[in-house]
Structure formats: structure tokens, C-alpha cells
Design a protein around this motif. Structure first.
Motif, PDB file in Angstrom:
ATOM      1  N   THR A 112      11.612  13.461 -17.596  1.00 34.01           N
ATOM      2  CA  THR A 112      11.628  12.011 -17.849  1.00 34.01           C
ATOM      3  C   THR A 112      13.054  11.488 -17.905  1.00 34.01           C
ATOM      4  OG1 THR A 112       9.554  12.126 -19.078  1.00 34.01           O
ATOM      5  CG2 THR A 112      10.937  10.185 -19.444  1.00 34.01           C
ATOM      6  N   ILE A 113      13.918  12.207 -18.585  1.00 30.26           N
ATOM      7  CA  ILE A 113      15.320  11.796 -18.679  1.00 30.26           C
ATOM      8  C   ILE A 113      15.962  11.798 -17.304  1.00 30.26           C
ATOM      9  CG2 ILE A 113      17.587  12.432 -19.600  1.00 30.26           C
ATOM     10  CD1 ILE A 113      16.097  13.563 -22.058  1.00 30.26           C
ATOM     11  N   ASN A 114      15.701  12.843 -16.526  1.00 33.63           N
ATOM     12  CA  ASN A 114      16.269  12.939 -15.180  1.00 33.63           C
ATOM     13  C   ASN A 114      15.750  11.840 -14.257  1.00 33.63           C
ATOM     14  OD1 ASN A 114      16.182  16.603 -15.096  1.00 33.63           O
ATOM     15  ND2 ASN A 114      17.640  15.220 -16.049  1.00 33.63           N
ATOM     16  N   ASP A 115      14.425  11.685 -14.220  1.00 31.78           N
ATOM     17  CA  ASP A 115      13.802  10.817 -13.225  1.00 31.78           C
ATOM     18  C   ASP A 115      13.765   9.349 -13.617  1.00 31.78           C
ATOM     19  OD1 ASP A 115      13.332  13.188 -11.868  1.00 31.78           O
ATOM     20  OD2 ASP A 115      11.257  13.369 -12.571  1.00 31.78           O
ATOM     21  N   GLN A 116      13.471   9.076 -14.882  1.00 27.93           N
ATOM     22  CA  GLN A 116      13.298   7.687 -15.325  1.00 27.93           C
ATOM     23  C   GLN A 116      14.582   7.051 -15.812  1.00 27.93           C
ATOM     24  OE1 GLN A 116       9.980   8.124 -13.878  1.00 27.93           O
ATOM     25  NE2 GLN A 116      10.042   6.207 -15.023  1.00 27.93           N
ATOM     26  N   LEU A 117      15.468   7.854 -16.380  1.00 23.22           N
ATOM     27  CA  LEU A 117      16.696   7.301 -16.969  1.00 23.22           C
ATOM     28  C   LEU A 117      17.941   7.638 -16.166  1.00 23.22           C
ATOM     29  CD1 LEU A 117      15.891   8.141 -20.705  1.00 23.22           C
ATOM     30  CD2 LEU A 117      15.482   5.999 -19.489  1.00 23.22           C
ATOM     31  N   GLY A 118      17.806   8.522 -15.207  1.00 23.25           N
ATOM     32  CA  GLY A 118      18.913   8.819 -14.316  1.00 23.25           C
ATOM     33  C   GLY A 118      20.000   9.700 -14.882  1.00 23.25           C
ATOM     34  N   SER A 119      19.734  10.363 -16.004  1.00 19.71           N
ATOM     35  CA  SER A 119      20.745  11.235 -16.606  1.00 19.71           C
ATOM     36  C   SER A 119      20.439  12.691 -16.301  1.00 19.71           C
ATOM     37  CB  SER A 119      20.801  11.039 -18.119  1.00 19.71           C
ATOM     38  OG  SER A 119      21.702  11.970 -18.702  1.00 19.71           O
TER      39      SER A 119
ATOM     40  N   LYS B 119       5.986   5.970 -23.256  1.00 20.90           N
ATOM     41  CA  LYS B 119       6.357   5.910 -24.671  1.00 20.90           C
ATOM     42  C   LYS B 119       7.643   6.683 -24.933  1.00 20.90           C
ATOM     43  CE  LYS B 119       1.851   5.052 -26.752  1.00 20.90           C
ATOM     44  NZ  LYS B 119       0.815   5.527 -27.713  1.00 20.90           N
ATOM     45  N   LEU B 120       7.810   7.803 -24.256  1.00 21.41           N
ATOM     46  CA  LEU B 120       9.046   8.572 -24.405  1.00 21.41           C
ATOM     47  C   LEU B 120      10.238   7.778 -23.914  1.00 21.41           C
ATOM     48  CD1 LEU B 120      10.711  11.120 -24.914  1.00 21.41           C
ATOM     49  CD2 LEU B 120       9.945  11.969 -22.679  1.00 21.41           C
ATOM     50  N   GLU B 121      10.092   7.186 -22.748  1.00 20.80           N
ATOM     51  CA  GLU B 121      11.192   6.390 -22.196  1.00 20.80           C
ATOM     52  C   GLU B 121      11.528   5.213 -23.108  1.00 20.80           C
ATOM     53  OE1 GLU B 121      12.265   3.707 -18.212  1.00 20.80           O
ATOM     54  OE2 GLU B 121      10.373   4.824 -18.323  1.00 20.80           O
TER      55      GLU B 121
END
Length: 269
Positions: A22-29, A114-116
Motif C-alpha cells: 500500500t505504501i509503495n503503490d498508493q503513496l509512492g514511497s 482505511k490504511l491509506e
């Protein structure tokens, strides 16, 4: 959020993978470090710079609450946002988590959305605290109201054009993501008072004033001003108050965080 660094702590490989993806794909980090328990996370935090910690509760060797206690008692780590993942959602658990310093919590199983959302809200609160705010207000009255009719008198810790951080006695109505209304009057001088009426706010952070005192119910609450629901008059009053306080020399620069160093993502530890 591509430059934000994360530490994901969970003894369950599946949850670590979900959070990391989720961090990689949705937030770009890509700056994500994983740890299988709180003890390894503790060692990482003492060596690496981390911006947000996302941790499970039940883990071997050092659980989530023990990791949180370590961070909140550490001068360089105590302000890092801490998102707790847990299958427990009882009122008693939530109150205990807030009192101990949890920034936000996610009830397992949770959706990617919800995580994002929890991550973004945590980082938003951290960004707010990084910005210079006006503190040490002169004599003032802050009245906070909730939808069920409860009204509390609070004390402003700091204020900006986009939000307020105040100290108040904790009640159950103070919940993350819920709304409240705030009315503020500040005595600029003996003959002049500036008032801001009915700001509609979203609660973005709740933390205990004294993490070491389990009997204290005092808490800090950070709220973001809802521009749409507050209306133009209230926003204009708030901006006018900020301008007056700045001219009067009340403003002081606040930096609750050390400078953030870049951190490359690494493998599970």
C-alpha cells in the motif's frame, strides 16, 4: 509522500506485505523498513531515521504497547506518528491506546483505503506540527462543543490559520476523525478582545499530556479547520486573529521534530 520513511512492525508476513505494498503503490514511497517484532523495531529506531511507525499490538519479545512506551519516553522519538494495528476495538482499549500515545489505530482486518487514510492523516498531523505556529497566547477562552451537546473549556497550546492544538480533559466524545466546533476569544490588550465564532473542525490527533501518569485524563487534541463547513466569516475572523497575534509578537517558531534524513527502503529484519 514519496520521501516519507516508514517502519512496519508485525510478526505476520501477510500484514507486513499488505502495508508495504500500500505504501509503495498508493503513496509512492519506497522507503519502507519491516520488522518482525517490537524488539527489532526498537533497535532500528535507534539507528535509522523514521517518519511514521505502523505496528501490530500482539508480538513476541516486545509488543506494540511496549514499543510505543519506549518511543514516547525517548526525546528524539516521542513525536513520531504511531499507527497501531489491532483486532481489538472496545472503548476501553481505544481509551487506553490514546492515553498511551497512539496517533491512530486500525482494526484488523482493514481495507487498503482505511490504511491509506490513516497514514495520510498521521502525516498531515505531523506536517502541521512541523510548521511554525503561534503559541503562548495571552489570556483567552476556548469553548469546544460536540454533536451530542457536550461543551468543554480548553486551553490553546498553539494555533495556525489551518488548525488548533488545545489541552482539555478527555471525554469519550473526543474521537479521531470526528467533528467539533470551536469558539475562541483572545484578550489582545486590556481594552481589546478578538473573537472567532464557530469554527467547524476535524479531530486529527489525540495524545495524553503525561504518558507516565496512567491516572491523568488530560490530553492534547489537534484539530484541522474545515474550510467548507466553517464558512467565510469564521475563517476571516481566524485569519484576522492570526495577523493580530503575529503583529503583537506572540508568535514563536516551534519545531517538535528533528530534521528528517532520507532513508532508503530495506528488507525485512
Amino acid at each position: 509522500m514519496k520521501n516519507v520513511s516508514f517502519l512496519v512492525v508485525d510478526d505476520n508476513q501477510s500484514f507486513r506485505s499488505i502495508v508495504k505494498s500500500t505504501i509503495n503503490d498508493q503513496l509512492g514511497s519506497l522507503r519502507v523498513i519491516s520488522a518482525v517484532n517490537g524488539l527489532i523495531a526498537k533497535l532500528i529506531l535507534q539507528k535509522q531515521t523514521v517518519d511514521i511507525v505502523i505496528s501490530d499490538v500482539d508480538m513476541p519479545r516486545l509488543d506494540g504497547f511496549e514499543l510505543l512506551s519506549f518511543m514516547r519516553s525517548h526525546p528524539k522519538l516521542k513525536h513520531i506518528p504511531f499507527i497501531m494495528m489491532t483486532p481489538e476495538d472496545s472503548k476501553e482499549f481505544v481509551c487506553n491506546a490514546i492515553e498511551q500515545g497512539v496517533t491512530e489505530y486500525l482494526v484488523k482486518p482493514f481495507t487498503i483505503e482505511k490504511l491509506e487514510d490513516a497514514i495520510r492523516r498521521s502525516w498531515y498531523g505531523a506536517e502541521q506540527r512541523r510548521n511554525g505556529r503561534i503559541s503562548n497566547l495571552p489570556s483567552h477562552t476556548l469553548e469546544v462543543s460536540f454533536s451530542d451537546g457536550h461543551t468543554l473549556n480548553a486551553s490553546v497550546v498553539n494555533i495556525s490559520a489551518s488548525g488548533i492544538r488545545y489541552e482539555v480533559q478527555y471525554i469519550d466524545e473526543i474521537r479521531l476523525f470526528s467533528k467539533c466546533s470551536a469558539s475562541l476569544s483572545v484578550d489582545i490588550s486590556k481594552t481589546r478582545t478578538v473573537s472567532v465564532e464557530t469554527l467547524v473542525c476535524d479531530i486529527v490527533r489525540v495524545e495524553a499530556v503525561d504518558f507516565s501518569n496512567s491516572h491523568s485524563r488530560r490530553c492534547y487534541v489537534a484539530v484541522s479547520v474545515n474550510d467548507v463547513e466553517s464558512g467565510g466569516n469564521a475563517l476571516n475572523d481566524l485569519n484576522r486573529l492570526i495577523d493580530v497575534l503575529t503583529r503583537e509578537g506572540t508568535s514563536q517558531s516551534e519545531s517538535e521534530f528533528d530534521s528528517v534524513n532520507e532513508l532508503a527502503g530495506g528488507p525485512d529484519l
